[in-house]
Write a protein that holds these residues in place. Structure first.
Motif, PDB file in Angstrom:
ATOM      1  N   ALA A  11       0.834  -1.203   0.000  1.00  0.00           N
ATOM      2  CA  ALA A  11       0.000   0.000   0.000  1.00  0.00           C
ATOM      3  C   ALA A  11       0.866   1.250   0.000  1.00  0.00           C
ATOM      4  O   ALA A  11       0.582   2.228  -0.713  1.00  0.00           O
ATOM      5  N   ARG A  20      -7.507   5.211  -4.216  1.00  0.00           N
ATOM      6  CA  ARG A  20      -8.180   4.608  -3.061  1.00  0.00           C
ATOM      7  C   ARG A  20      -9.674   4.649  -3.373  1.00  0.00           C
ATOM      8  O   ARG A  20     -10.329   5.683  -3.232  1.00  0.00           O
ATOM      9  N   THR A 155      -4.261  -4.866  -1.038  1.00  0.00           N
ATOM     10  CA  THR A 155      -4.584  -3.506  -0.583  1.00  0.00           C
ATOM     11  C   THR A 155      -6.067  -3.199  -0.739  1.00  0.00           C
ATOM     12  O   THR A 155      -6.592  -2.306  -0.066  1.00  0.00           O
ATOM     13  N   GLU A 159      -8.018  -1.588   2.491  1.00  0.00           N
ATOM     14  CA  GLU A 159      -8.897  -0.415   2.448  1.00  0.00           C
ATOM     15  C   GLU A 159     -10.320  -0.768   2.864  1.00  0.00           C
ATOM     16  O   GLU A 159     -10.987   0.006   3.564  1.00  0.00           O
TER      17      GLU A 159
END
Length: 320
Positions: A11, A20, A155, A159
């Motif tokens: 990340a 993101r 990742t 998130e």
């Protein structure tokens, strides 16, 4: 096994190179399925799918000699787009091998990004050609059989765990070669250990389901319209992660995956591809098993289908 520290390092490495993506409650899907639904919208990622994450992680890990040699990737569509676009952004020469059945738009985007695109008769021959090109000195950016790529895909799960409001009971992830679900499962096991993780494949792209039955990776015949899920086999790396971390891999018909795309457009207001559309029929089965206390999370993995593709599939399966 990929750990949370690997995913956190990925990340940090890819920050600034990828988006993101939003994690949001979906009132429309909650109403459709009858339980609260949260979506992770990876179709809003660069290149239209989560694949940009793993591609960026791998390309950013190359040394100077590997960058100079150039990279090669094999893909049913999304991974090829991601490698082509991210390689161009990082000034690395890329060759992408795709089957002729890959979406025409995917081939076009990869070429427009500057990649050299090589077409083969099927995914099996595509993987064979990539192995030859790797032997000639190109650096392989594998779509799933690489811990750096898997950590990059993880990742998404990092998130999701950080951004999803409230408790999730079940997270549903599409499976092709297994890189996405392996990374997501590793992240969620570390950060939200009570969450059940489910995989979904389409009929004719059942590499992980067959591997779980056989006790290890086995070759499968690929026939699904969902070319982005159509790996000819999974890897030992991804098999081990799924066997250890994922509760079950469900398999749904192509028709239901296309219907799922239409329902996602109508109820969630997002334009997806069958690799994401298959989440909805799987979600219905999960709700039937888990009951009304389910709190679903859906990783909406990609949206690289054209209007012509969707119209053709809808007509083929008698969906209106």
């Amino acid at each position: 096994m990929i750990g949370i520290t690997d995913i956190e390092a990925a990340a940090e490495r890819i920050a600034g190179h990828v988006v993101r993506t939003p994690t949001l409650p979906s009132p429309g899907l909650s109403g459709l399925l009858g339980v609260p639904v949260t979506v992770k919208l990876e179709l809003l990622q660069r290149t239209g799918s989560f694949k940009a994450r793993g591609a960026a992680a791998k390309l950013l890990s190359l040394d100077e000699a590997e960058r100079a040699a150039g990279v090669v990737a094999v893909s049913g569509g999304n991974h090829g787009i991601a490698v082509a676009v991210m390689a161009a952004a990082l000034d690395v020469k890329a060759t992408v091998v795709m089957p002729r059945s890959a979406p025409a738009r995917a081939i076009e985007i990869a070429e427009e990004a500057g990649a050299s695109v090589r077409l083969t008769d099927g995914m099996g021959s595509a993987f064979a050609l990539v192995n030859d090109l790797r032997d000639e000195g190109l650096t392989l950016v594998h779509p799933f059989d690489d811990p750096v790529v898997v950590a990059g895909q993880g990742t998404v799960g990092l998130e999701f765990a950080q951004d999803a409001a409230g408790e999730l009971t079940d997270v549903v992830v599409s499976v092709g070669g297994g890189g996405l679900i392996s990374g997501v499962a590793a992240a969620l096991r570390a950060l939200r250990p009570r969450v059940r993780i489910w995989g979904v494949e389409t009929e004719g792209a059942e590499a992980m389901a067959e591997a779980l039955k056989a006790g290890g990776p086995v070759p499968v015949e690929v026939s699904s319209i969902s070319t982005t899920l159509s790996a000819p086999s999974v890897a030992p790396l991804t098999y081990e992660h799924v066997a250890a971390l994922v509760g079950e891999v469900l398999v749904v018909p192509d028709r239901e995956a296309v219907r799922g795309c239409l329902e996602l457009a109508e109820h969630a207001k997002v334009w997806t591809e069958p690799a994401a559309g298959c989440l909805l029929p799987a979600a219905r089965r999960i709700v039937e098993r888990v009951g009304p206390d389910a709190r679903l999370g859906l990783v909406v993995c990609g949206g690289n289908a054209s209007a012509a593709d969707m119209a053709s599939w809808a007509e083929r399966f008698g969906l209106r």
